[in-house]
Design a protein around this motif. Structure first.
Motif, PDB file in Angstrom:
ATOM      1  N   GLU A 175      -2.570 -57.499 -57.625  1.00  0.00           N
ATOM      2  CA  GLU A 175      -2.429 -58.766 -58.326  1.00  0.00           C
ATOM      3  C   GLU A 175      -3.089 -58.630 -59.695  1.00  0.00           C
ATOM      4  OE1 GLU A 175      -4.422 -61.738 -56.056  1.00  0.00           O
ATOM      5  OE2 GLU A 175      -3.684 -60.937 -54.155  1.00  0.00           O
ATOM      6  N   THR A 176      -2.483 -59.187 -60.710  1.00  0.00           N
ATOM      7  CA  THR A 176      -3.103 -59.193 -62.030  1.00  0.00           C
ATOM      8  C   THR A 176      -3.781 -60.537 -62.245  1.00  0.00           C
ATOM      9  OG1 THR A 176      -1.416 -57.699 -62.911  1.00  0.00           O
ATOM     10  CG2 THR A 176      -2.759 -58.892 -64.504  1.00  0.00           C
ATOM     11  N   ALA A 177      -5.077 -60.507 -62.497  1.00  0.00           N
ATOM     12  CA  ALA A 177      -5.867 -61.716 -62.734  1.00  0.00           C
ATOM     13  C   ALA A 177      -6.157 -61.822 -64.227  1.00  0.00           C
ATOM     14  CB  ALA A 177      -7.164 -61.665 -61.949  1.00  0.00           C
ATOM     15  N   LEU A 178      -5.701 -62.907 -64.840  1.00  0.00           N
ATOM     16  CA  LEU A 178      -5.934 -63.153 -66.257  1.00  0.00           C
ATOM     17  C   LEU A 178      -6.960 -64.263 -66.390  1.00  0.00           C
ATOM     18  CD1 LEU A 178      -2.674 -62.404 -65.869  1.00  0.00           C
ATOM     19  CD2 LEU A 178      -2.768 -62.561 -68.357  1.00  0.00           C
ATOM     20  N   VAL A 179      -8.002 -64.021 -67.169  1.00  0.00           N
ATOM     21  CA  VAL A 179      -9.133 -64.933 -67.272  1.00  0.00           C
ATOM     22  C   VAL A 179      -9.125 -65.629 -68.628  1.00  0.00           C
ATOM     23  CG1 VAL A 179     -11.652 -65.105 -67.280  1.00  0.00           C
ATOM     24  CG2 VAL A 179     -10.500 -63.552 -65.674  1.00  0.00           C
ATOM     25  N   PHE A 180      -9.256 -66.952 -68.581  1.00  0.00           N
ATOM     26  CA  PHE A 180      -9.344 -67.779 -69.780  1.00  0.00           C
ATOM     27  C   PHE A 180     -10.713 -68.432 -69.820  1.00  0.00           C
ATOM     28  CE2 PHE A 180      -4.944 -67.183 -68.952  1.00  0.00           C
ATOM     29  CZ  PHE A 180      -4.269 -67.294 -70.167  1.00  0.00           C
ATOM     30  N   ALA A 237      -8.994 -76.741 -73.594  1.00  0.00           N
ATOM     31  CA  ALA A 237     -10.393 -76.451 -73.894  1.00  0.00           C
ATOM     32  C   ALA A 237     -11.343 -77.138 -72.927  1.00  0.00           C
ATOM     33  CB  ALA A 237     -10.723 -76.860 -75.328  1.00  0.00           C
ATOM     34  N   ASP A 238     -10.860 -78.169 -72.207  1.00  0.00           N
ATOM     35  CA  ASP A 238     -11.701 -78.846 -71.226  1.00  0.00           C
ATOM     36  C   ASP A 238     -11.918 -77.999 -69.976  1.00  0.00           C
ATOM     37  OD1 ASP A 238     -11.902 -81.136 -72.836  1.00  0.00           O
ATOM     38  OD2 ASP A 238     -10.055 -81.969 -72.015  1.00  0.00           O
ATOM     39  N   LEU A 239     -11.116 -76.968 -69.807  1.00  0.00           N
ATOM     40  CA  LEU A 239     -11.289 -76.045 -68.682  1.00  0.00           C
ATOM     41  C   LEU A 239     -12.205 -74.911 -69.147  1.00  0.00           C
ATOM     42  CD1 LEU A 239      -7.599 -75.913 -67.419  1.00  0.00           C
ATOM     43  CD2 LEU A 239      -9.516 -77.181 -66.398  1.00  0.00           C
ATOM     44  N   LEU A 240     -13.448 -74.943 -68.693  1.00  0.00           N
ATOM     45  CA  LEU A 240     -14.408 -73.932 -69.122  1.00  0.00           C
ATOM     46  C   LEU A 240     -13.934 -72.544 -68.756  1.00  0.00           C
ATOM     47  CD1 LEU A 240     -17.152 -73.063 -70.265  1.00  0.00           C
ATOM     48  CD2 LEU A 240     -18.146 -73.556 -68.009  1.00  0.00           C
ATOM     49  N   TYR A 241     -13.311 -72.428 -67.592  1.00  0.00           N
ATOM     50  CA  TYR A 241     -12.768 -71.133 -67.174  1.00  0.00           C
ATOM     51  C   TYR A 241     -11.535 -71.365 -66.318  1.00  0.00           C
ATOM     52  CZ  TYR A 241     -15.473 -72.449 -63.073  1.00  0.00           C
ATOM     53  OH  TYR A 241     -15.985 -73.149 -62.012  1.00  0.00           O
ATOM     54  N   ALA A 242     -10.686 -70.365 -66.278  1.00  0.00           N
ATOM     55  CA  ALA A 242      -9.522 -70.353 -65.394  1.00  0.00           C
ATOM     56  C   ALA A 242      -9.202 -68.903 -65.101  1.00  0.00           C
ATOM     57  CB  ALA A 242      -8.320 -71.036 -66.049  1.00  0.00           C
ATOM     58  N   ARG A 243      -8.876 -68.631 -63.836  1.00  0.00           N
ATOM     59  CA  ARG A 243      -8.393 -67.300 -63.474  1.00  0.00           C
ATOM     60  C   ARG A 243      -6.997 -67.466 -62.883  1.00  0.00           C
ATOM     61  NH1 ARG A 243     -11.044 -64.352 -58.664  1.00  0.00           N
ATOM     62  NH2 ARG A 243      -9.082 -64.852 -57.626  1.00  0.00           N
ATOM     63  N   VAL A 244      -6.042 -66.808 -63.507  1.00  0.00           N
ATOM     64  CA  VAL A 244      -4.641 -66.935 -63.112  1.00  0.00           C
ATOM     65  C   VAL A 244      -4.237 -65.645 -62.412  1.00  0.00           C
ATOM     66  CG1 VAL A 244      -2.318 -67.498 -63.895  1.00  0.00           C
ATOM     67  CG2 VAL A 244      -4.294 -68.308 -65.213  1.00  0.00           C
ATOM     68  N   ASP A 245      -3.955 -65.742 -61.104  1.00  0.00           N
ATOM     69  CA  ASP A 245      -3.573 -64.573 -60.313  1.00  0.00           C
ATOM     70  C   ASP A 245      -2.056 -64.507 -60.212  1.00  0.00           C
ATOM     71  OD1 ASP A 245      -6.262 -64.202 -59.959  1.00  0.00           O
ATOM     72  OD2 ASP A 245      -6.304 -64.858 -57.871  1.00  0.00           O
ATOM     73  N   LEU A 246      -1.475 -63.449 -60.765  1.00  0.00           N
ATOM     74  CA  LEU A 246      -0.028 -63.289 -60.826  1.00  0.00           C
ATOM     75  C   LEU A 246       0.415 -62.050 -60.061  1.00  0.00           C
ATOM     76  CD1 LEU A 246       0.477 -64.006 -64.639  1.00  0.00           C
ATOM     77  CD2 LEU A 246       0.996 -65.575 -62.768  1.00  0.00           C
ATOM     78  N   VAL A 247       1.584 -62.140 -59.473  1.00  0.00           N
ATOM     79  CA  VAL A 247       2.234 -60.992 -58.843  1.00  0.00           C
ATOM     80  C   VAL A 247       3.662 -60.953 -59.357  1.00  0.00           C
ATOM     81  CG1 VAL A 247       0.795 -61.091 -56.775  1.00  0.00           C
ATOM     82  CG2 VAL A 247       2.947 -62.365 -56.833  1.00  0.00           C
TER      83      VAL A 247
END
Length: 288
Positions: A175-180, A237-247
């Motif tokens: 899985e590719t995890a993209l972090v914002f 910008a209100d989301l301090l962090y997000a991790r998006v797990d993609l397949v």
């Protein structure tokens, strides 16, 4: 100038989180923010007076979700916000994102007492409220008896259960995890298959390494973050962090497996050395 005071919420089993972000207070100190770790259920921790409380390794919440969400509601300044935690700690949010046009791994929710309607090929059952792969199991198309037994065990715990077709590309690609961070893309890493097929060679469970995601993955992740913010009435910008797990689906296009907005590991150990300082800067900006 008074230094902002931040508390990083953990759990009793890992009071200073894990090695991935244990050093965060020291990195925050470098940008003028006083910070420390505290288990979320510690009655002595001054969560109410902190300038910001950041949800991090609160990894015991699945068995205490009602209590955890009540605590979130009581914290005056929480990131990500309590309403986001309430929405995101139940994987029914995937249906909301799919309805908003986000390509999501096909997901069906099975409430206690409802029967299994299994996909024609291999599939996964997992609780709607859960962390990591706890309670998740993979079944071949012919393993309906074992799958029904697993479903019954989860239903006996009053769990709503997700059924999803297994995405075979995970066995070879992970899985590719993209972090914002603060709504801005920071870094990405690959997670090995958590429920691997032993007949397929590829990354082992939990094996991770940094990557530069291609344009299709980037677009899919950006769309998912935008959709989540819109659904919750927030700015990115209100989301301090997000991790998006993609397949990758059967056609090779990215599909969303998870959107982690509450307590994800953010893969700093697999990222470039600037990733943790970027998070510290995002936290400082959120305090203001």
């Amino acid at each position: 100038m008074t230094r902002p005071r931040v508390l990083l919420a953990s759990c009793a089993a890992l009071p200073r989180s894990n090695a991935d972000d244990t050093a965060l207070p020291e990195v925050l100190a470098e940008v003028g923010v006083e910070a420390d770790w505290a288990p979320w259920d510690d009655p002595a921790a001054p969560f109410g007076s902190a300038d910001l409380v950041v949800l991090r390794s609160t990894w015991d919440y699945p068995v205490r979700r009602k209590e955890f969400l009540a605590w979130c509601d009581a914290v005056p300044a929480l990131a990500n916000p309590a309403a986001v935690a309430r929405w995101n700690t139940d994987k029914a949010y995937l249906a909301d994102l799919a309805a908003h046009g986000v390509p999501v791994v096909p997901t069906e929710l099975i409430a206690p007492g409802e029967p299994l309607r299994a996909p024609e090929e291999g599939f996964v059952l997992k609780p709607a409220v859960g962390a990591s792969s706890r309670g998740a199991a993979r079944f071949a198309a012919g393993e309906l008896g074992a799958a029904r037994s697993h479903l019954a065990a989860l239903h006996a715990e009053d769990q709503v259960v997700l059924v999803q077709p297994y995405q075979r590309a995970v066995d070879g690609e992970g899985e590719t995890a993209l972090v914002f961070l603060g709504g801005v893309f920071s870094h990405a890493f690959v997670k090995g298959a958590m429920l691997p097929d032993p007949a397929v060679s590829g990354p082992g469970p939990g094996e991770r390494f940094g990557v530069l995601p291609d344009a299709a993955l980037r677009r899919a992740a950006e769309d998912a973050v935008d959709a989540a913010a819109a659904l919750r009435g927030l700015r990115r910008a209100d989301l301090l962090y997000a991790r998006v797990d993609l397949v990758r689906g059967e056609d090779g296009a990215p599909v969303l497996l998870e959107l982690e907005l509450t307590e994800p590991s953010l893969g700093f150990a697999q990222a470039d050395p600037g990733a943790l300082p970027r998070f510290a800067s995002a936290i400082r900006a959120a305090v203001g």
